[in-house]
Design a protein around this motif. Structure first.
Motif, PDB file in Angstrom:
ATOM      1  N   MET A 197    -122.053 -32.243 -15.586  1.00 30.98           N
ATOM      2  CA  MET A 197    -121.699 -30.814 -15.581  1.00 30.98           C
ATOM      3  C   MET A 197    -120.200 -30.625 -15.827  1.00 30.98           C
ATOM      4  O   MET A 197    -119.375 -31.290 -15.204  1.00 30.98           O
ATOM      5  CB  MET A 197    -122.062 -30.278 -14.197  1.00 30.98           C
ATOM      6  N   HIS A 198    -119.846 -29.731 -16.703  1.00 28.32           N
ATOM      7  CA  HIS A 198    -118.434 -29.488 -17.003  1.00 28.32           C
ATOM      8  C   HIS A 198    -118.267 -28.116 -17.634  1.00 28.32           C
ATOM      9  O   HIS A 198    -119.247 -27.489 -18.044  1.00 28.32           O
ATOM     10  CB  HIS A 198    -117.887 -30.548 -17.961  1.00 28.32           C
ATOM     11  N   THR A 199    -117.030 -27.674 -17.686  1.00 29.37           N
ATOM     12  CA  THR A 199    -116.702 -26.515 -18.520  1.00 29.37           C
ATOM     13  C   THR A 199    -115.808 -27.041 -19.628  1.00 29.37           C
ATOM     14  O   THR A 199    -115.144 -28.066 -19.471  1.00 29.37           O
ATOM     15  CB  THR A 199    -115.945 -25.433 -17.726  1.00 29.37           C
ATOM     16  N   ASP A 200    -115.783 -26.347 -20.762  1.00 25.20           N
ATOM     17  CA  ASP A 200    -114.911 -26.787 -21.862  1.00 25.20           C
ATOM     18  C   ASP A 200    -113.520 -26.186 -21.675  1.00 25.20           C
ATOM     19  O   ASP A 200    -113.388 -25.054 -21.208  1.00 25.20           O
ATOM     20  CB  ASP A 200    -115.491 -26.343 -23.208  1.00 25.20           C
ATOM     21  N   MET A 201    -112.512 -26.941 -22.101  1.00 29.95           N
ATOM     22  CA  MET A 201    -111.143 -26.445 -21.924  1.00 29.95           C
ATOM     23  C   MET A 201    -110.680 -25.580 -23.091  1.00 29.95           C
ATOM     24  O   MET A 201    -109.557 -25.109 -23.121  1.00 29.95           O
ATOM     25  CB  MET A 201    -110.197 -27.633 -21.771  1.00 29.95           C
ATOM     26  N   GLU A 220    -120.579 -23.532 -16.752  1.00 34.82           N
ATOM     27  CA  GLU A 220    -120.812 -24.956 -16.552  1.00 34.82           C
ATOM     28  C   GLU A 220    -122.045 -25.350 -17.358  1.00 34.82           C
ATOM     29  O   GLU A 220    -123.037 -24.621 -17.394  1.00 34.82           O
ATOM     30  CB  GLU A 220    -121.054 -25.231 -15.067  1.00 34.82           C
ATOM     31  N   HIS A 221    -121.946 -26.469 -17.994  1.00 32.42           N
ATOM     32  CA  HIS A 221    -123.095 -26.957 -18.761  1.00 32.42           C
ATOM     33  C   HIS A 221    -123.146 -28.474 -18.672  1.00 32.42           C
ATOM     34  O   HIS A 221    -122.193 -29.115 -18.208  1.00 32.42           O
ATOM     35  CB  HIS A 221    -123.041 -26.459 -20.212  1.00 32.42           C
ATOM     36  N   ARG A 222    -124.239 -29.030 -19.120  1.00 35.25           N
ATOM     37  CA  ARG A 222    -124.404 -30.481 -19.073  1.00 35.25           C
ATOM     38  C   ARG A 222    -125.469 -30.875 -20.094  1.00 35.25           C
ATOM     39  O   ARG A 222    -126.115 -30.006 -20.702  1.00 35.25           O
ATOM     40  CB  ARG A 222    -124.849 -30.920 -17.674  1.00 35.25           C
TER      41      ARG A 222
HETATM   42 FE   LIG Z   1    -119.055 -29.028 -23.311  1.00 37.17          FE
END
Ligand SMILES: [Fe+2]
Ligand SMILES: O=C(O)CCC(=O)C(=O)O
Length: 703
Positions: free
Chosen positions: A568-572, A625-627
């Protein structure tokens, strides 16, 4: 040393052919075609373009529409008094004398440049500066045209024609204040530079000066365009991006070419008496750089503006007839546009390949400009209004209208989800498949080979397995010069030179960069009408992109029913454009904390809002948030293109975006500081979640 040209007189005032000597370096592009004119065959051969356009795609009425009316405007420059015209073509000049802002003749210009006119065209929302062609009787014009030696004048990393540059500089200095005022008074208008023959060379360089001095004009780059009618060769290949290549001489970077997309007006039937219906063939430039800036209209049997005006008018009316006939079944119309787009793309590809094969120095400069065929596809797709409430109310300007037709976006998608799909984006399936195919080969190389680009190498473009996840590896291609970036990885990876890899990535990334700009404007529009014009140029004009090619290896055993391919992350980024293959597995987290599948769908790209837009929009847009989860024992492939602020950008939501009565929820911060913050935090590395922009600069979280 000297070449004898057969040219019709310039400006169309004298109707007999005459002969004029021109130096080799500044050939007026009189490109004959189909044997309809038997003069100077060697010239055409030498120009290397005589029969080239036979294989070019057909122009569409839409793209060619301005050419005849702009030719008429150039013709009008020859009139001392447009209210009492002496030389009007059939049907008149089609201009309103009250909208002529100024006209400067030889006396006003002290012989530095041919006469020109500034015209404010309220009918077409254009501010036009039109420069007339060479006057055979004026010695000063020859002085301009002959003032050049090979490699004499350098300009922004390339070479340009010295005399024409000086003439362009003269016009720019004389008129930029007038133009700036007109731009300020008519902010939605396009600024068009146009000219014929010598005037075409002047405006091609004037356009470059304008683009490089946009601050003096107060206009964004995408509102500047140039129509160079029968242009002389005036800039080196890396600036010109022409497809009319003189193959033997390509290796000399000082050599000059006619710029931009080329239109040849071709008389269809050769070796017959009488006039035959003209068709217009077109070719995209090698790099695409000037496609939105410079059009080069090469008449094939005759150089005179009066001939070009008449034939282009006839050609346009034939194109319109053809379109009307095809209009009834929408499907056929779409197919025709798709096939034109395909032809253009094939031809673009061929031109690129030729340039690369010949190893032209500096032929791969960054490209952030778009291509017409994308516009063609989008504009005629018929998807513009139905089902898209977002765009109904927002079509106030022509540019907006065009981008509005490109995509099917709903603003709630940006605000509530931070994710949306786009269709009709002009990126062909074929291009994605090519990258997929090349990437498969790349990722199948032994780890030792790939690690030559790994975190401990100097280039650091490859992220190996076990950093983001055991299944994830990726290769990064940096802008703005994607070709150079891809090539430097490729040269280390592959023993043999394989330019296809870098070429294809360059094509994809430059299209992505163009698409990113358009999408970002749409996203700004989704915040509020007019925010695109208000903020794009001041806040986002230095954005840059990079591509990450992601390879997920197939999990051998699926102990549970799925494994995490990318956590899981967000893009910068500001925005990310994602192509995913048919395997699936991308998921976005809902407000309620549920994982929602973003299923792949052919021809569709996924766009998501990144942290920078969340902060810049004061949380009005959501960076979700996506993964990626792997649910099947299959390899997965994706291409993530990140469109980012420049490192030194101070990210701060403007007051208009925050809106009256609302509180600022982020402290201003420097973009690179946030990137460092993510890099340096173990949990934030490789875009894992934990330390996000809220933790970094959120005002509430600091309380
Ligand atoms: Fe991403
Ligand atoms: O592979 C995917 O579908 C998503 C990749 C992604 O989220 C990323 O690279 O940031």
């Amino acid at each position: 040393m000297w070449q004898l040209h057969s040219c019709y007189p310039f400006g169309g005032l004298v109707r007999q052919p005459i002969y004029v000597y021109l130096s080799k370096e500044i050939n007026i592009n009189v490109i004959r075609h189909d044997g309809s004119n038997n003069a100077t065959p060697n010239l055409y051969k030498r120009l290397g373009a005589g029969y080239e356009s036979e294989n070019w795609g057909l122009a569409t009425a839409q793209e060619f529409e301005p050419v005849p009316r702009i030719c008429r405007l150039i013709l009008a420059v020859y009139e001392d008094d447009v209210r009492n015209p002496q030389w009007a073509p059939e049907g008149g000049y089609g201009i309103n004398p009250d909208w002529v802002i100024l006209r400067k003749d030889y006396g006003d210009n002290q012989g530095r440049v041919t006469p020109y006119m500034i015209y404010l065209d309220h009918d077409h929302a254009e501010i036009i500066l039109a420069v007339s062609g060479l006057n055979l009787a004026k010695e000063s014009d020859y002085v301009v045209l002959l003032d050049n030696k090979l490699g004499q004048a350098e300009f922004h990393g390339g070479y340009v024609h010295n005399g024409l540059l000086k003439a362009a500089g003269w016009v720019f200095d004389a008129e930029y204040e007038v133009l700036r005022k007109l731009v300020a008074e008519n902010p939605t208008y396009m600024l068009i530079f146009t000219g014929h023959s010598l005037g075409a060379g002047v405006v091609a360089l004037l356009t470059m000066l304008a683009v490089h001095n946009r601050d003096k004009l107060g206009i964004p780059r995408n509102k500047i365009r140039c129509f160079a009618i029968a242009s002389p060769r005036c800039m080196s290949l890396n600036l010109a991006d022409t497809c009319t290549l003189e193959e033997k001489k390509l290796r000399d970077p000082r050599r000059l070419y006619a710029p931009g997309r080329l239109y040849h007006i071709v008389e269809r039937k050769p070796f017959r008496l009488g006039r035959f219906p003209p068709v217009v063939r077109t070719a995209v430039p090698v790099d695409g750089r000037f496609e939105h800036l410079v059009l080069s209209c090469n008449a094939t049997s005759d150089h005179a503006i009066i001939w070009i005006e008449r034939e282009s008018r006839r050609a346009l009316s034939l194109m319109r007839d053809r379109d009307d006939h095809m209009e009834i079944p929408a499907k056929q119309r779409m197919e025709r546009h798709e096939s034109i787009a395909r032809e253009h793309s094939e031809e673009y590809h061929a031109a690129l390949q030729r340039a690369v094969a010949l190893d032209i120095p500096q032929a791969y400069s960054p490209s952030s400009y778009g291509t017409f065929h994308e516009i063609d596809v989008g504009e005629d797709s018929g998807r513009s209004s139905e089902g898209s409430s977002f765009f109904h109310k927002k079509r106030t300007q022509s540019w907006n209208e065009f981008v509005g037709r490109l995509f099917d976006v709903d603003d709630s998608a940006c605000k509530d989800w931070g994710f949306f799909h786009i269709i009709n984006h002009g990126i062909s399936k074929d291009l994605c498949s090519q990258i997929h195919y090349l990437s498969k080969y790349l990722f199948s190389l032994p780890s030792e080979a790939k690690l030559k680009l790994g975190p401990f190498s100097s280039i650091k473009s490859y992220t190996p397995h076990f950093i983001a996840s055991p299944f994830f590896e990726s290769l990064r291609i940096n802008g703005p010069n994607f070709y150079v970036s891809a090539k430097s990885s490729e040269e280390i990876l592959f023993d043999k030179h394989n330019s296809r890899f870098s070429e294809t990535l360059q094509e994809y990334c430059s299209k992505m960069a163009d698409l990113s700009e358009k999408i970002l404007k749409l996203v700004l529009m989704s915040l509020e009408d007019g925010f695109d014009t208000l903020f794009y140029d001041s806040e986002f004009n230095k954005c840059h992109g990079y591509l990450r090619i992601n390879n997920y290896s197939a999990p051998e055993r699926l102990e549970e029913d799925q494994v995490e391919g990318l956590g899981m992350h967000t893009d910068m980024s500001c925005i990310t454009i994602l192509y995913q293959d048919e395997i699936g597995g991308l998921q976005v987290k809902s407000h309620e904390g549920k994982w929602i599948d973003i299923n792949p769908s052919e021809g569709t790209l996924v766009v998501n809002i990144g942290d920078m837009m969340q902060a810049w929009s004061n949380d009005k847009l959501r960076s979700s948030e996506h993964r990626v989860v792997l649910k099947q024992p299959l390899n997965r492939f994706s291409l993530a293109f990140f469109w980012c602020f420049e490192d030194e950008k101070v990210v701060m939501a403007p007051d208009e975006v925050i809106g009256e009565g609302n509180k600022r929820v982020y402290n201003p911060f420097v973009c690179s500081e946030y990137l460092k913050f993510r890099e340096n935090n173990q949990r934030g590395r490789f875009e894992k979640v934990g330390y996000t922009v809220k933790d970094f600069a959120g005002i509430r979280s600091q309380l």
